[in-house]
Every structure is written in C-alpha cells, then in structure tokens.
Motif scaffolding. Sequence first.
Motif, short mmCIF file in Angstrom:
data_model
loop_
_atom_site.label_atom_id
_atom_site.label_comp_id
_atom_site.label_asym_id
_atom_site.label_seq_id
_atom_site.Cartn_x
_atom_site.Cartn_y
_atom_site.Cartn_z
N LEU A 12 0.83 -1.21 0.00
CA LEU A 12 0.00 0.00 0.00
C LEU A 12 0.86 1.25 0.00
N ASN A 13 1.92 1.25 0.79
CA ASN A 13 2.82 2.41 0.81
C ASN A 13 3.47 2.62 -0.55
N LEU A 14 3.89 1.55 -1.19
CA LEU A 14 4.50 1.66 -2.50
C LEU A 14 3.47 2.12 -3.54
N SER A 15 2.27 1.58 -3.46
CA SER A 15 1.21 2.01 -4.37
C SER A 15 0.92 3.50 -4.20
N LEU A 16 0.85 3.94 -2.95
CA LEU A 16 0.60 5.35 -2.69
C LEU A 16 1.70 6.21 -3.29
N GLU A 17 2.94 5.79 -3.14
CA GLU A 17 4.06 6.54 -3.70
C GLU A 17 3.94 6.66 -5.22
N TYR A 18 3.62 5.56 -5.89
CA TYR A 18 3.48 5.60 -7.35
C TYR A 18 2.30 6.46 -7.79
N PHE A 19 1.18 6.34 -7.09
CA PHE A 19 0.03 7.16 -7.45
C PHE A 19 0.31 8.65 -7.22
N GLN A 20 1.04 8.98 -6.18
CA GLN A 20 1.39 10.38 -5.94
C GLN A 20 2.31 10.91 -7.02
N ARG A 21 3.22 10.09 -7.50
CA ARG A 21 4.06 10.49 -8.63
C ARG A 21 3.21 10.72 -9.88
N SER A 22 2.29 9.80 -10.10
CA SER A 22 1.39 9.92 -11.25
C SER A 22 0.54 11.18 -11.15
N GLU A 23 0.07 11.47 -9.96
CA GLU A 23 -0.74 12.67 -9.74
C GLU A 23 0.02 13.91 -10.20
N LYS A 24 1.28 14.02 -9.84
CA LYS A 24 2.08 15.18 -10.24
C LYS A 24 2.21 15.28 -11.75
N ILE A 25 2.42 14.15 -12.39
CA ILE A 25 2.56 14.14 -13.85
C ILE A 25 1.25 14.55 -14.51
N PHE A 26 0.13 13.96 -14.07
CA PHE A 26 -1.16 14.30 -14.65
C PHE A 26 -1.50 15.79 -14.45
N ARG A 27 -1.11 16.34 -13.31
CA ARG A 27 -1.34 17.77 -13.08
C ARG A 27 -0.51 18.62 -14.06
N ARG A 28 0.74 18.23 -14.23
CA ARG A 28 1.60 18.97 -15.18
C ARG A 28 1.05 18.90 -16.60
N LEU A 29 0.51 17.75 -16.97
CA LEU A 29 -0.04 17.56 -18.31
C LEU A 29 -1.45 18.11 -18.46
N ASN A 30 -2.04 18.51 -17.34
CA ASN A 30 -3.44 18.94 -17.30
C ASN A 30 -4.36 17.84 -17.85
N ASP A 31 -4.04 16.61 -17.52
CA ASP A 31 -4.81 15.44 -17.94
C ASP A 31 -5.79 15.11 -16.82
N ILE A 32 -6.94 15.82 -16.84
CA ILE A 32 -7.84 15.71 -15.70
C ILE A 32 -8.60 14.38 -15.67
N GLY B 213 -7.28 8.15 -2.76
CA GLY B 213 -8.31 8.19 -1.72
C GLY B 213 -8.61 6.81 -1.17
N THR B 214 -8.65 5.82 -2.03
CA THR B 214 -8.91 4.46 -1.59
C THR B 214 -7.80 3.96 -0.67
N ILE B 215 -6.56 4.30 -0.99
CA ILE B 215 -5.45 3.88 -0.13
C ILE B 215 -5.55 4.57 1.22
N TYR B 216 -5.83 5.87 1.22
CA TYR B 216 -6.00 6.57 2.50
C TYR B 216 -7.14 5.96 3.31
N GLN B 217 -8.19 5.56 2.61
CA GLN B 217 -9.32 4.93 3.29
C GLN B 217 -8.86 3.63 3.95
N LYS B 218 -8.06 2.85 3.26
CA LYS B 218 -7.55 1.60 3.82
C LYS B 218 -6.62 1.85 5.01
N PHE B 219 -5.91 2.98 4.98
CA PHE B 219 -5.06 3.36 6.11
C PHE B 219 -5.88 3.88 7.29
N GLY B 220 -7.16 4.18 7.05
CA GLY B 220 -8.01 4.70 8.11
C GLY B 220 -7.99 6.22 8.20
#
Length: 80
Positions: free
Chosen positions: A8-28, A39-46
Amino acid sequence: MLNKLENLNLSLEYFQRSEKIFRRLNDIRHLAKCLNNIGTIYQKFGDLTLALEKFEEALEYDEKLNNKEGKAWHLSKLGE
C-alpha cells in the motif's frame, strides 16, 4: 500483514508520482482516476479525512468532464 502495508505504501508513492505528472499535463481524466486510487489507499489506512479530500477532488474533475461513470463511482466512495 507487513507485506500488505508495504504494498500500500509503494502504491501510494506511485500514485502520488502519477498525480504530479497528470497535473503537469493537465490530464484531468486520468488525474481523477489517480485521485480516486489515492483516496482508496487513505481509506484503507483509516485516514478518512484525506480519503474524502481526494474523492471530492476527483468528483470535481469528473463533473467538469461530464464523466457520468466517474461521478457515480466517486459519489459511491463518498457514501461509504
């Protein structure tokens, strides 16, 4: 259990990297999906506060795109 948490921690890290890229590309479209996954990962973390923030942000983007399937998905996550 530790392996699951590490994944889950590794998944969160990858998704956060992806988030930055999608924001830069304006790929909403992909940003909304990415935010939902974060959000789903944060939900699993409580951490429901952060989960709700991500689900709400994802919903906003899918509303801009008039993506009915995405909106329905995010609304269902907000209702859990």
